[in-house]
Design a protein around this motif. Sequence first.
Motif, PDB file in Angstrom:
ATOM      1  N   MET A 284     -11.210 -12.303  21.696  1.00 22.42           N
ATOM      2  CA  MET A 284     -11.980 -11.979  20.501  1.00 22.42           C
ATOM      3  C   MET A 284     -11.768 -10.520  20.091  1.00 22.42           C
ATOM      4  O   MET A 284     -11.715 -10.207  18.896  1.00 22.42           O
ATOM      5  CB  MET A 284     -13.467 -12.250  20.741  1.00 22.42           C
ATOM      6  CG  MET A 284     -13.814 -13.709  21.012  1.00 22.42           C
ATOM      7  SD  MET A 284     -13.130 -14.868  19.802  1.00 22.42           S
ATOM      8  CE  MET A 284     -13.791 -14.238  18.265  1.00 22.42           C
ATOM      9  N   ILE A 285     -11.634  -9.630  21.065  1.00 23.71           N
ATOM     10  CA  ILE A 285     -11.325  -8.229  20.752  1.00 23.71           C
ATOM     11  C   ILE A 285      -9.994  -8.143  20.011  1.00 23.71           C
ATOM     12  O   ILE A 285      -9.867  -7.478  18.974  1.00 23.71           O
ATOM     13  CB  ILE A 285     -11.277  -7.390  22.042  1.00 23.71           C
ATOM     14  CG1 ILE A 285     -12.672  -7.245  22.644  1.00 23.71           C
ATOM     15  CG2 ILE A 285     -10.678  -6.004  21.771  1.00 23.71           C
ATOM     16  CD1 ILE A 285     -12.681  -6.619  24.022  1.00 23.71           C
TER      17      ILE A 285
ATOM     18  N   CYS B 176     -18.575  -6.336  31.232  1.00 20.23           N
ATOM     19  CA  CYS B 176     -19.476  -5.492  30.444  1.00 20.23           C
ATOM     20  C   CYS B 176     -18.699  -4.428  29.667  1.00 20.23           C
ATOM     21  O   CYS B 176     -19.038  -4.105  28.522  1.00 20.23           O
ATOM     22  CB  CYS B 176     -20.514  -4.834  31.352  1.00 20.23           C
ATOM     23  SG  CYS B 176     -21.681  -5.999  32.101  1.00 20.23           S
ATOM     24  N   GLU B 177     -17.652  -3.890  30.281  1.00 23.09           N
ATOM     25  CA  GLU B 177     -16.814  -2.918  29.582  1.00 23.09           C
ATOM     26  C   GLU B 177     -16.148  -3.549  28.368  1.00 23.09           C
ATOM     27  O   GLU B 177     -16.081  -2.949  27.286  1.00 23.09           O
ATOM     28  CB  GLU B 177     -15.754  -2.367  30.541  1.00 23.09           C
ATOM     29  CG  GLU B 177     -16.312  -1.493  31.652  1.00 23.09           C
ATOM     30  CD  GLU B 177     -15.255  -1.138  32.682  1.00 23.09           C
ATOM     31  OE1 GLU B 177     -14.115  -1.653  32.573  1.00 23.09           O
ATOM     32  OE2 GLU B 177     -15.553  -0.354  33.598  1.00 23.09           O
ATOM     33  N   ARG B 178     -15.644  -4.754  28.547  1.00 27.26           N
ATOM     34  CA  ARG B 178     -14.996  -5.450  27.435  1.00 27.26           C
ATOM     35  C   ARG B 178     -15.999  -5.768  26.320  1.00 27.26           C
ATOM     36  O   ARG B 178     -15.674  -5.699  25.139  1.00 27.26           O
ATOM     37  CB  ARG B 178     -14.338  -6.736  27.937  1.00 27.26           C
ATOM     38  CG  ARG B 178     -13.124  -6.494  28.814  1.00 27.26           C
ATOM     39  CD  ARG B 178     -11.979  -5.933  27.990  1.00 27.26           C
ATOM     40  NE  ARG B 178     -10.835  -5.621  28.832  1.00 27.26           N
ATOM     41  CZ  ARG B 178     -10.503  -4.405  29.219  1.00 27.26           C
ATOM     42  NH1 ARG B 178     -11.249  -3.371  28.845  1.00 27.26           N
ATOM     43  NH2 ARG B 178      -9.445  -4.199  29.963  1.00 27.26           N
TER      44      ARG B 178
ATOM     45  N   GLU C 232     -16.582  -2.719  24.314  1.00 26.75           N
ATOM     46  CA  GLU C 232     -15.418  -2.506  23.450  1.00 26.75           C
ATOM     47  C   GLU C 232     -15.485  -3.417  22.226  1.00 26.75           C
ATOM     48  O   GLU C 232     -15.217  -2.990  21.089  1.00 26.75           O
ATOM     49  CB  GLU C 232     -14.145  -2.783  24.250  1.00 26.75           C
ATOM     50  CG  GLU C 232     -12.864  -2.576  23.476  1.00 26.75           C
ATOM     51  CD  GLU C 232     -11.646  -2.951  24.297  1.00 26.75           C
ATOM     52  OE1 GLU C 232     -10.578  -3.130  23.691  1.00 26.75           O
ATOM     53  OE2 GLU C 232     -11.764  -3.070  25.529  1.00 26.75           O
ATOM     54  N   PHE C 233     -15.853  -4.675  22.449  1.00 23.21           N
ATOM     55  CA  PHE C 233     -15.997  -5.635  21.358  1.00 23.21           C
ATOM     56  C   PHE C 233     -17.068  -5.181  20.368  1.00 23.21           C
ATOM     57  O   PHE C 233     -16.871  -5.219  19.144  1.00 23.21           O
ATOM     58  CB  PHE C 233     -16.345  -7.003  21.945  1.00 23.21           C
ATOM     59  CG  PHE C 233     -16.702  -8.053  20.934  1.00 23.21           C
ATOM     60  CD1 PHE C 233     -15.737  -8.603  20.110  1.00 23.21           C
ATOM     61  CD2 PHE C 233     -18.012  -8.495  20.810  1.00 23.21           C
ATOM     62  CE1 PHE C 233     -16.066  -9.576  19.173  1.00 23.21           C
ATOM     63  CE2 PHE C 233     -18.349  -9.465  19.879  1.00 23.21           C
ATOM     64  CZ  PHE C 233     -17.374 -10.004  19.055  1.00 23.21           C
ATOM     65  N   LEU C 234     -18.192  -4.724  20.892  1.00 23.76           N
ATOM     66  CA  LEU C 234     -19.298  -4.289  20.038  1.00 23.76           C
ATOM     67  C   LEU C 234     -18.917  -3.041  19.240  1.00 23.76           C
ATOM     68  O   LEU C 234     -19.243  -2.929  18.049  1.00 23.76           O
ATOM     69  CB  LEU C 234     -20.530  -4.008  20.903  1.00 23.76           C
ATOM     70  CG  LEU C 234     -21.901  -4.130  20.230  1.00 23.76           C
ATOM     71  CD1 LEU C 234     -22.100  -5.520  19.669  1.00 23.76           C
ATOM     72  CD2 LEU C 234     -22.998  -3.784  21.215  1.00 23.76           C
ATOM     73  N   ILE C 235     -18.225  -2.120  19.875  1.00 21.51           N
ATOM     74  CA  ILE C 235     -17.783  -0.902  19.182  1.00 21.51           C
ATOM     75  C   ILE C 235     -16.839  -1.253  18.038  1.00 21.51           C
ATOM     76  O   ILE C 235     -16.918  -0.683  16.939  1.00 21.51           O
ATOM     77  CB  ILE C 235     -17.118   0.067  20.174  1.00 21.51           C
ATOM     78  CG1 ILE C 235     -18.172   0.658  21.118  1.00 21.51           C
ATOM     79  CG2 ILE C 235     -16.384   1.185  19.441  1.00 21.51           C
ATOM     80  CD1 ILE C 235     -17.599   1.424  22.281  1.00 21.51           C
ATOM     81  N   ASP C 236     -15.942  -2.205  18.281  1.00 16.85           N
ATOM     82  CA  ASP C 236     -15.024  -2.633  17.219  1.00 16.85           C
ATOM     83  C   ASP C 236     -15.781  -3.215  16.033  1.00 16.85           C
ATOM     84  O   ASP C 236     -15.467  -2.935  14.869  1.00 16.85           O
ATOM     85  CB  ASP C 236     -14.035  -3.670  17.758  1.00 16.85           C
ATOM     86  CG  ASP C 236     -12.943  -3.047  18.605  1.00 16.85           C
ATOM     87  OD1 ASP C 236     -12.780  -1.814  18.533  1.00 16.85           O
ATOM     88  OD2 ASP C 236     -12.260  -3.778  19.333  1.00 16.85           O
TER      89      ASP C 236
END
Length: 329
Positions: free
Chosen positions: A183-184, A304-306, A309-313
């Motif tokens: 998804m990222i 959790c790191e991923r 990253e997804f949320l930041i995107d």
Amino acid sequence: MTKVYGTGAYDFKRHRVAEYPVDSTTQVTDPKTGSALPNSITLLEIQRDRLTKIAEANWSKAGDGSKPIKPFDPNLVKEIYETELVVLGGRKTVPLQRVMILEVSQYLENYLWPNFDPETVSFEHMMSMILMVNEKFRENVAAWVCFYDRKDVFKAFIEKVLRLKEQGRSLRIAEKTNYLLFMINAFQSLEDEIVSETVLSLASLQSWLSLSYGRFQMELCLNTDLIKKWKRMIKREAKEVMKRGEPFDPSTMLEAKFLRNIIEEFLEVLDSKVFSYSHGDDEDNELVDANGFEKVNDACILYCERFMEFLIDLLSQLPTRRYNCVPKF
């Protein structure tokens, strides 16, 4: 500190942070400089590998063409996934060398995608496609080009990906991380027409259907210009559902559930799986610290790191941040 490939200044033309972590204990050291060398696989090892033999018999077009290619076998996809691609523990999400060999043999282009049928596709088939797309991004090669020959089916593929967790099957933490990484990569490819057409709706105004009634009313009062747009959107969706002869329930729409479900999954992992509280009284247990917590689950930390990253995107890109600055809880 964990070394991650693909973050150097000259590793990629386009910076990709969603890379597989590398275990420093398995790296080879250069005898001249003493520095760590990246894990790699030689051409001879690829040619001798079991997966290469399977590829030559089933989908590879690199040979002389003297041997006939076998027809598609869904059981072979399942067997390859379960024996070669599943990671049961640790911080790694995929066996990198196995995925690299499958990518060299064009597993996605010649076998998985041409034989993708949204009506009969299996879980293992879907996860294999997700892993191969992620590998293309890791290698910084064009990931979506092979999908252009069946643009009409690509939307069904994305929908199957989004509904993958609705099949009642419990995903391992590595599978959840690979899913999130896909998804990222998708949301980092909004410049691609076929991707943006199918993915962008997940971050549209329809995601507000997951808000509580009170919060939804408050947001509409603060953004009165969205009221007309909201009514038009609901009317359009209702008309499309009525054409299919189905009852219209906005709360069951995929666009309404996706972000909420993935946030709830993250909170569940963060709350109960990153740390597990120990009730034992054994003071000699080395896995328990002074606060009573057992050893940290590295695989859950990576998940959790991923997710972050997804949320930041989502919150940093212009096409996706407009309607997603509203917290869902």
